[in-house]
Design a protein around this motif. Structure first.
Motif, PDB file in Angstrom:
ATOM      1  N   ALA A  93      49.872  47.004  46.606  1.00 29.74           N
ATOM      2  CA  ALA A  93      48.740  47.544  46.191  1.00 29.74           C
ATOM      3  C   ALA A  93      49.335  48.121  44.706  1.00 29.74           C
ATOM      4  O   ALA A  93      48.650  48.047  43.844  1.00 29.74           O
ATOM      5  N   THR A  94      50.451  48.843  44.598  1.00 35.56           N
ATOM      6  CA  THR A  94      50.881  49.758  43.629  1.00 35.56           C
ATOM      7  C   THR A  94      51.275  48.719  42.392  1.00 35.56           C
ATOM      8  O   THR A  94      50.879  48.895  41.326  1.00 35.56           O
TER       9      THR A  94
ATOM     10  N   ARG B  58      49.572  47.785  38.751  1.00 40.40           N
ATOM     11  CA  ARG B  58      50.246  48.008  37.474  1.00 40.40           C
ATOM     12  C   ARG B  58      50.037  46.522  36.985  1.00 40.40           C
ATOM     13  O   ARG B  58      50.159  46.682  35.466  1.00 40.40           O
ATOM     14  N   PHE B  59      50.235  45.501  37.467  1.00 42.58           N
ATOM     15  CA  PHE B  59      50.389  44.137  36.530  1.00 42.58           C
ATOM     16  C   PHE B  59      49.084  44.074  35.963  1.00 42.58           C
ATOM     17  O   PHE B  59      49.030  43.191  35.117  1.00 42.58           O
ATOM     18  N   VAL B  60      47.891  44.120  36.845  1.00 42.71           N
ATOM     19  CA  VAL B  60      46.648  43.938  36.446  1.00 42.71           C
ATOM     20  C   VAL B  60      46.225  44.709  35.182  1.00 42.71           C
ATOM     21  O   VAL B  60      45.582  44.344  34.233  1.00 42.71           O
ATOM     22  N   GLU B  61      46.661  46.136  35.141  1.00 34.13           N
ATOM     23  CA  GLU B  61      46.502  46.899  34.230  1.00 34.13           C
ATOM     24  C   GLU B  61      47.261  46.324  32.907  1.00 34.13           C
ATOM     25  O   GLU B  61      46.660  46.357  31.788  1.00 34.13           O
TER      26      GLU B  61
ATOM     27  N   THR C 219      52.887  36.184  38.931  1.00 32.87           N
ATOM     28  CA  THR C 219      53.737  36.977  39.788  1.00 32.87           C
ATOM     29  C   THR C 219      52.620  37.502  40.923  1.00 32.87           C
ATOM     30  O   THR C 219      53.125  37.668  41.955  1.00 32.87           O
ATOM     31  N   LEU C 220      51.406  38.152  40.532  1.00 31.79           N
ATOM     32  CA  LEU C 220      50.466  38.277  41.463  1.00 31.79           C
ATOM     33  C   LEU C 220      50.006  37.137  42.470  1.00 31.79           C
ATOM     34  O   LEU C 220      49.974  37.472  43.944  1.00 31.79           O
ATOM     35  N   LEU C 221      49.845  36.103  42.197  1.00 31.96           N
ATOM     36  CA  LEU C 221      49.620  34.807  42.990  1.00 31.96           C
ATOM     37  C   LEU C 221      50.945  34.285  43.992  1.00 31.96           C
ATOM     38  O   LEU C 221      50.429  33.830  45.011  1.00 31.96           O
TER      39      LEU C 221
END
Length: 207
Positions: free
Chosen positions: A77-78, A82-85, A68-70
């Motif tokens: 940024a928000t 959250r996804f990385v956490e 999802t990030l890619l």
């Protein structure tokens, strides 16, 4: 089996018995009770299946959030934070599962006493963490959550194991929900000295 513990498994080895003239006069049969061995094999097989499921859940979650990030979420940024956490928390869970497997291996080899560490744990962040892990899959299926938890409610549990158990329940609820208007309900309530965590969906269910 009169003991009431279920059937028994016996392994038989037979050989003919001959007299001095070479005539067969009977047979010798040796029976080995392998019931316990069969049960241990079943337990081991079930354990491997369960561990595979436990490992697959955080790996799938980490992969989903990274994809999802890619695919564009890095620009927000928000959401990206959250996804990385969440992915980092799942990586920690994966490490905890591996640590448990190593501990079980030592127990099996050395007969070391195994104790699950438990302590006072706030349930609201535990529940929200489990729901966050499953939120991406829920959004893809059009499933929404309804979470009810009394703030400040604690229980004496192993937080990582309790959250993993809840993730499994919520993941199954999302998987077997039909979407639509009725949500997956995740509730934590106090019943006397106990805290009760429940997950309810309105889908087809599991046979």
């Amino acid at each position: 089996d009169a003991s009431g513990e279920g059937g028994r498994h016996l392994r038989a080895h037979g050989a003919p018995v001959h007299d001095a003239a070479g005539r067969r006069i009977g047979a010798v049969v040796v029976l080995h009770d392998v019931t316990r061995l069969r049960r241990l094999e079943t337990v081991r097989s079930d354990f491997v299946a369960n561990v595979s499921h436990e490992l697959k859940t955080p790996v799938t979650s980490i992969k989903g959030f990274l994809e999802t990030l890619l695919s564009g979420a890095l620009d927000d940024a928000t959401r990206a934070r959250r996804f990385v956490e969440i992915a980092a928390r799942q990586a920690d869970r994966l490490g905890a599962i591996i640590d448990d497997l190593l501990l079980l291996s030592r127990v099996e080899q050395d007969g070391e006493h195994l104790a699950i560490e438990r302590g006072p744990t706030l349930l609201e962040p535990l529940v929200k963490g489990a729901v966050d892990v499953c939120r991406l899959k829920a959004e893809e299926k059009g499933v929404r959550f309804e979470v009810r938890c009394e703030p400040g409610l604690e229980a004496r549990v192993n937080g990582a194991l309790a959250e993993q158990a809840l993730v499994n329940l919520v993941d199954n609820a999302v998987k077997y929900s039909g979407g639509g208007e009725r949500p997956v309900e995740v509730t934590v309530s106090r019943e006397g000295a106990w805290a009760v965590l429940s997950v309810r969906d309105h889908g087809v269910g599991i046979d």
